[in-house]
Design a protein around this motif. Structure first.
Motif: not given
Length: 722
Positions: A384-387, A519-525, A679-684, A717-722
């Motif tokens: 959480w420290l970074t956030e 590479d574009a920062g999209r969160i993908n699992v 928009a990325f948040n490690e905790y979330r 949470a993180f991949n919202r359209p720009k």
């Protein structure tokens, strides 16, 4: 007395098979191992290791000869040697000469007749030992003229110098110096260091040398001397006790201050200024030399002292009694800190109130604290420290004291994640942690179990390097998979919350080469590696206890009970092993790196609230918290404050041996990913991921549905359209 031939006849096997079983060598079947071991028990056979070694020309025996057994620093020397040799085939024996040169000569003759591997001597005779043949010979503390032997000691002259400087700094001007006989180099060096400082400072000083048998008399002579000494510089804990006793009887009201060069200990009493020499560490270094596990090549090795106990602790009391409030996680470190808080208050006049919360509640309270004056110090999870650290903490300047000095006590392996937020240093490492593998050494080293594993898997039972190996071992040690397993379950998983479930899964996924963003920062699992990792993770859950484990301390308690063979846990919770009541496995625990080599970093950092008005009190707290002694005491009580000197503290390493492996694990550890997504948040992320993993583990969703659910929530949470 039974012989190997008798065992072979009773077991119905060959002489060579018996020899291989007894020596844990060769490719012997489980059936024949059982036959031989049963025959050994029936015949009461006990192998004569010493006779076998003598045939080989040298015994695996190490002897320590000391002047007196009751002297604590010599007991520490023995403990340090034993700590290293415990896991070897060496036998260790200690002897006392009663400080008699004649008795020493007789002992040496008797010991050397058996041709030991090594002889460690604190000499009473100061005579060169000529009958040690191929044995390694170590003189300790007292120098003996022998160019063929090793000499291990401390810098006793510097110890005397620094002790005298402390006395002068404390305003002492009539000083007695008290130590053992002048013929021993350690005493001579100590006195030389003391006198050089005292004379230069214009002090009135006298030296009292004493044979050990006359130390009590000498102590009374010091306190009753016409000089009316206001300080005594003492070599040795026992001499300090003599002076205290004599002073209590003769003139307890006189202002006598004692300064002592003593052995390092967790439980020193109060009343003297203590300067510590780590004899246990000295013993460790000698034993490592015997085992050829050291880079030292010199015949003479002089080690630095640990120095003054509590030298970096607060030196003044706050004029106005204050209270500082610390918000932290429910953890072993918090519990240890609560136990020690009264000593901080006694030293400084500052009351320390510790408010503990569970993981998720702590995150919420910390995030909301930017508008609150309720807390002066806050412990944040390093994730959480970074956030939020930059929003709630004051900056810390590590280039100025006291923070510069404090930071020098930390391991260089601690990553910047524990210090930085928004490219500023705003926190100090607190209860830092990293995942480590813990396993039952008694199981992994048992010859019958090892052979059974080989027959079942066609490979040797070794520590797992990959998760495939880990899963195979876990299956072997699970009774539903192997009815002869000595444990009910092979491993455990902490899946009581979304956060813990994610932590259990991510090291496996990363070890497969997985990456949860493009590479574009999209969160993908939705990649195949994630699916593969999740399927195998679910399969591994067939080898865990059926009841849900909610936190890492519960996993360690389960492990300590003997129901699991191994587990991966954050190391700051591993002390639960030692505190589990009636565990039979306390001294049978091994540790290693996690399978795959991608452990998660964990634990937390501590920062100063932007809203505090008690900066002086906070500074005093940090000086106390990060002092060598407080860090050791917290670790001794089951918590963990990183300090370089823990690696030479044999008391702590004996209790918690995995502390020696923390630096190496930290070097491989990671938690944060540099994700190119604002928009990325490690905790979330971990909460979302862990929730879907739990659904898959508990059978609420199938694998593909769980992945789809996770991806849907991550997109929102993180991949919202720009």
């Amino acid at each position: 007395m039974a012989t190997i031939k008798d065992i072979a006849n009773l077991a119905g096997v060959s002489h060579g098979t018996v020899s291989n079983v007894l020596n844990k060598k060769g490719n012997v079947s489980v059936q024949k191992i059982n036959l031989v071991e049963n025959a050994v028990r029936q015949l009461g056979f006990k192998p004569n290791a010493q006779a076998k070694q003598l045939k080989q020309g040298k015994t695996n025996r190490v002897a320590i000869i000391v002047p007196k057994l009751h002297i604590k620093r010599y007991g520490d020397l023995y403990a340090g040697v034993a700590f290293v040799l415990n896991d070897s085939d060496y036998d260790l024996t200690i002897y006392s000469t009663d400080d008699s040169g004649e008795k020493e000569t007789r002992l040496v003759d008797t010991i050397c007749a058996e041709n030991p591997s090594a002889l460690i001597v604190i000499s009473a005779s100061l005579q060169r030992i000529a009958r040690y043949k191929d044995s390694m010979l170590f003189y300790v503390e007292r120098r003996v003229s022998d160019p063929d032997a090793f000499f291990y000691a401390f810098d006793f002259e510097r110890a005397g110098t620094e002790l005298a400087e402390s006395a002068v700094k404390n305003g002492r001007r009539k000083v007695a110096v008290f130590c053992g006989p002048a013929r021993y180099s350690c005493n001579e060096d100590f006195v030389r260091g003391c006198i050089s400082v005292l004379k230069n400072a214009g002090c009135r000083c006298s030296v009292f040398y004493s044979e050990e048998s006359m130390c009590a008399n000498t102590a009374f002579a010091i306190v009753s001397d016409d000089a009316a000494f206001d300080a005594v510089l003492v070599f040795g804990h026992e001499n300090e006790e003599y002076v205290k006793t004599a002073h209590a009887y003769y003139n307890p009201a006189s202002p006598l201050q004692i300064f002592t060069v003593t052995n390092k200990s967790m439980m020193h009493g109060f009343g003297a200024v203590l300067y510590e020499l780590n004899y246990k560490y000295l013993g460790c270094r000698i034993a490592q030399r015997i085992l050829h596990k050291t880079s030292e090549t010199e015949k003479e090795c002089i080690f630095p002292a640990d120095g003054f106990l509590n030298s970096s602790e607060p030196t003044r009391r706050i004029a106005k009694r204050e209270q500082i409030n610390l918000l932290t996680l429910n953890s072993p470190t918090a519990y240890a800190l609560k136990a020690l808080a009264p000593s901080f208050a006694a030293k400084t006049g500052i009351a320390l109130k510790i408010i503990t919360m569970p993981y998720d509640e702590l995150y919420k309270a910390a995030a909301e604290s930017k508008d609150s004056k309720a807390y002066d110090l806050i412990r944040l999870d390093m994730m959480w420290l970074t956030e939020i650290g930059g929003a709630i903490f004051l900056p810390i300047d590590l280039e100025t004291d006291p923070y510069k000095t404090i930071s020098e006590s930390f391991s260089t392996k601690i990553p910047r994640d524990y210090y930085y937020s928004e490219n500023k240093i705003v926190a100090l490492p607190f209860d830092i942690s990293v995942q480590m593998l813990y396993y039952r050494k008694d199981l992994f080293e048992d010859s019958l179990i090892r052979r059974s594993f080989f027959e079942a898997t066609k490979r040797q039972l070794t520590l797992p390097k990959t998760y495939a190996e880990y899963d195979e071992i876990a299956s072997f040690f699970t009774k539903t998979r192997n009815e002869k397993s000595p444990t009910d379950y092979g491993t455990s998983l902490v899946i009581g919350s979304s956060a813990t479930a994610a932590c259990e899964f991510l090291p496996r996924y990363r070890s497969y080469g997985g990456r949860f963003y493009d590479d574009a920062g999209r969160i993908n699992v939705t990649d195949p590696l994630f699916r593969k990792a999740l399927i195998e993770h679910i399969k591994s859950a067939e080898c865990i206890p059926k009841h849900t484990l909610n936190w890492w301390s519960e996993a360690m308690s389960e492990f300590a009970s003997g129901s699991t063979a191994m587990t991966v846990v954050f190391c700051n919770y591993a002390s639960a092993i030692m505190h589990y009541k009636n565990s039979e496995f306390v001294n049978k625990i091994g540790f290693s790196q996690v399978p795959g080599g991608f452990p998660l970093l964990g634990g937390g950092s501590i920062g100063i609230s932007k809203n505090t008005a008690k900066l002086d009190a906070v500074r005093e707290f940090f000086l106390w918290l990060y002092s060598d002694h407080t860090a050791s005491m917290i670790s001794y009580l089951g918590g963990y404050i990183n300090n370089k000197k823990l690696l030479s503290d044999i008391d702590i390493l004996s209790l918690y041996p995995w502390i020696a492996g923390v630096d190496a694990a930290m070097a491989d550890g990671r938690r944060h990913d540099e994700v190119p997504n604002a928009a990325f948040n490690e905790y979330r992320f971990e909460k979302i991921l862990g929730s879907s993993i739990r659904s898959a583990l508990f059978g609420i969703l199938d694998v593909d549905s769980a992945i789809a659910e996770a991806q849907k929530n991550l997109d929102a949470a993180f991949n919202r359209p720009k």
